[in-house]
Design a protein around this motif. Sequence first.
Motif, short mmCIF file in Angstrom:
data_model
loop_
_atom_site.label_atom_id
_atom_site.label_comp_id
_atom_site.label_asym_id
_atom_site.label_seq_id
_atom_site.Cartn_x
_atom_site.Cartn_y
_atom_site.Cartn_z
N LEU A 82 0.86 -1.18 0.00
CA LEU A 82 0.00 0.00 0.00
C LEU A 82 0.90 1.22 0.00
CD1 LEU A 82 -2.81 1.40 0.41
CD2 LEU A 82 -2.37 1.21 2.88
N ARG A 83 0.60 2.17 -0.89
CA ARG A 83 1.41 3.38 -0.98
C ARG A 83 0.58 4.61 -0.62
NH1 ARG A 83 6.32 4.64 -2.75
NH2 ARG A 83 7.65 3.00 -3.60
N THR A 84 1.28 5.65 -0.17
CA THR A 84 0.67 6.96 0.00
C THR A 84 1.62 7.99 -0.57
OG1 THR A 84 -0.58 8.32 1.58
CG2 THR A 84 1.61 7.61 2.25
N PRO A 85 1.10 9.06 -1.19
CA PRO A 85 1.99 10.07 -1.77
C PRO A 85 2.61 10.95 -0.69
CG PRO A 85 -0.30 10.72 -2.04
CD PRO A 85 -0.32 9.32 -1.49
N ALA A 86 3.68 11.62 -1.06
CA ALA A 86 4.31 12.57 -0.14
C ALA A 86 3.44 13.81 0.01
CB ALA A 86 5.68 12.95 -0.67
N VAL A 87 3.60 14.49 1.13
CA VAL A 87 2.97 15.79 1.35
C VAL A 87 3.96 16.85 0.88
CG1 VAL A 87 2.16 17.41 3.11
CG2 VAL A 87 1.58 14.97 3.27
N PRO A 88 3.59 17.67 -0.10
CA PRO A 88 4.56 18.62 -0.66
C PRO A 88 4.90 19.74 0.33
CG PRO A 88 2.39 18.96 -1.63
CD PRO A 88 2.29 17.72 -0.81
N VAL A 89 6.19 19.97 0.51
CA VAL A 89 6.69 21.08 1.33
C VAL A 89 7.97 21.60 0.68
CG1 VAL A 89 5.77 20.27 3.54
CG2 VAL A 89 8.02 19.49 2.79
N ARG A 90 8.40 22.77 1.12
CA ARG A 90 9.72 23.29 0.73
C ARG A 90 10.66 23.06 1.90
NH1 ARG A 90 8.54 29.04 -2.40
NH2 ARG A 90 7.31 28.14 -4.13
N PRO A 91 11.42 21.98 1.87
CA PRO A 91 12.20 21.62 3.06
C PRO A 91 13.39 22.54 3.28
CG PRO A 91 12.68 20.11 1.26
CD PRO A 91 11.56 21.00 0.78
N LEU A 92 13.60 22.90 4.53
CA LEU A 92 14.82 23.58 4.92
C LEU A 92 15.88 22.58 5.37
CD1 LEU A 92 13.63 26.70 6.97
CD2 LEU A 92 14.64 26.65 4.68
N ASP A 93 15.43 21.48 5.98
CA ASP A 93 16.36 20.51 6.58
C ASP A 93 15.61 19.20 6.79
OD1 ASP A 93 18.21 19.10 8.07
OD2 ASP A 93 18.25 20.50 9.76
N THR A 94 16.12 18.11 6.22
CA THR A 94 15.43 16.83 6.33
C THR A 94 15.91 15.99 7.52
OG1 THR A 94 17.02 15.78 4.83
CG2 THR A 94 15.04 16.74 3.84
N VAL A 95 16.82 16.53 8.34
CA VAL A 95 17.30 15.78 9.50
C VAL A 95 16.12 15.42 10.42
CG1 VAL A 95 18.68 15.91 11.61
CG2 VAL A 95 19.60 16.79 9.45
N GLY A 96 16.00 14.14 10.73
CA GLY A 96 14.97 13.69 11.65
C GLY A 96 13.59 13.50 11.04
N ALA A 97 13.46 13.72 9.72
CA ALA A 97 12.14 13.58 9.11
C ALA A 97 11.61 12.16 9.24
CB ALA A 97 12.20 14.00 7.64
N GLY A 98 12.48 11.18 9.08
CA GLY A 98 12.05 9.79 9.23
C GLY A 98 11.60 9.47 10.64
N ASP A 99 12.22 10.08 11.63
CA ASP A 99 11.83 9.85 13.03
C ASP A 99 10.47 10.49 13.31
OD1 ASP A 99 14.41 8.68 13.38
OD2 ASP A 99 15.21 10.72 13.53
N SER A 100 10.23 11.66 12.71
CA SER A 100 8.91 12.30 12.86
C SER A 100 7.84 11.48 12.14
CB SER A 100 8.96 13.73 12.31
OG SER A 100 9.81 14.54 13.10
N PHE A 101 8.19 10.87 11.01
CA PHE A 101 7.29 9.93 10.34
C PHE A 101 6.93 8.80 11.29
CE2 PHE A 101 6.40 6.09 8.05
CZ PHE A 101 5.76 6.43 6.87
N ASP A 102 7.94 8.21 11.92
CA ASP A 102 7.70 7.11 12.86
C ASP A 102 6.72 7.54 13.95
OD1 ASP A 102 9.65 5.82 11.38
OD2 ASP A 102 11.17 5.89 12.96
N ALA A 103 6.94 8.75 14.49
CA ALA A 103 6.07 9.25 15.55
C ALA A 103 4.63 9.37 15.08
CB ALA A 103 6.58 10.60 16.06
#
Length: 322
Positions: free
Chosen positions: A248-269
């Motif tokens: 099952l897939r879901t699309p990304a939410v479009p943003v203009r990222p300043l910094d991707t550090v920790g994005a995966g951890d926030s996804f987990d949360a």
Amino acid sequence: MPYAHDLLVLGDANPDIVVGPLDAPLAFGQRERLVDSGALTLGGSASIMACGAARLGLKVAFAGRVGDDDAGRYVRAALEDRGVDTSALRVDPDLPTPLTVVLTRPDGDRAILTAPGTLPATGPEDVPEALLTGSRHVHAASYFLLPRLAAALPELFATARAHGATTSLDTNDDPAGTWAAGRLADVLAATDHLLPNAQEARALAVAAGAPEDVPLEEAAAVLAAHGPRVTVKDGARGALTHDGRTPLRTPAVPVRPLDTVGAGDSFDAGFVAALLRGLPLPQALQIAAACGALSTRAHGGTPAQPTWDEAAAAVTRNGKNQ
């Protein structure tokens, strides 16, 4: 029985020094470079995830180890300021708090340098049984940085599950590049949700016997065959979840990222918070993708983590734009 906490997070907690972006290779020879930004912020996959979950409204406890130093005091204060219970954050009298330097690039990629400090010493004795048996969900992160804790995870997860909890694991990167070939089976058997990114999913699947060029969906299926549902963070392509039978897939939410550090951890949360709220899997995946995306709006892993209402609103906007 009533639970004292919604979530117990096990793993790494350290300051991050995030600098960049670098638009050319790093030069030695005592050369000095100027970059656009630098920030001292809370780091560690586990601690970023804990803060993201607390921001989403969960009652969160953290178990791990820091040093008896200014860096350790900074980590404790940062977690507490974000609503995380640090009563099980142990102070090591001999080893320093870990420290990570993150070098970012304009394309969102990054290099990570970590001085491990207390990480190799962190073990099962740092996880109080009352927290393990009194939490609705137990999450562990940075498997390859915490060898003693990693070896104990099968038993820790089994204990949590015996008391009604669900479990999740984000292995993160393996600095040694071996991906624990043949050693992950026991912990995966006690894991309800495995939460790698795309690169990690492929590397873990190859270590489990898949071919080097394994497609992402097949890599997820290979890992799911060991027990957990596998949910993969796939950057601008969104996210994929696989139970071993159906992807099952879901699309990304479009943003203009300043910094991707920790994005995966926030996804987990976001993913764990949504599941604990009882959301169906498709909606949980959407909330998780929104949490990961929104966290990139500021430098560092925690400053831009969304509230539940912010994440839900982003999902609604994204749905209208599809």
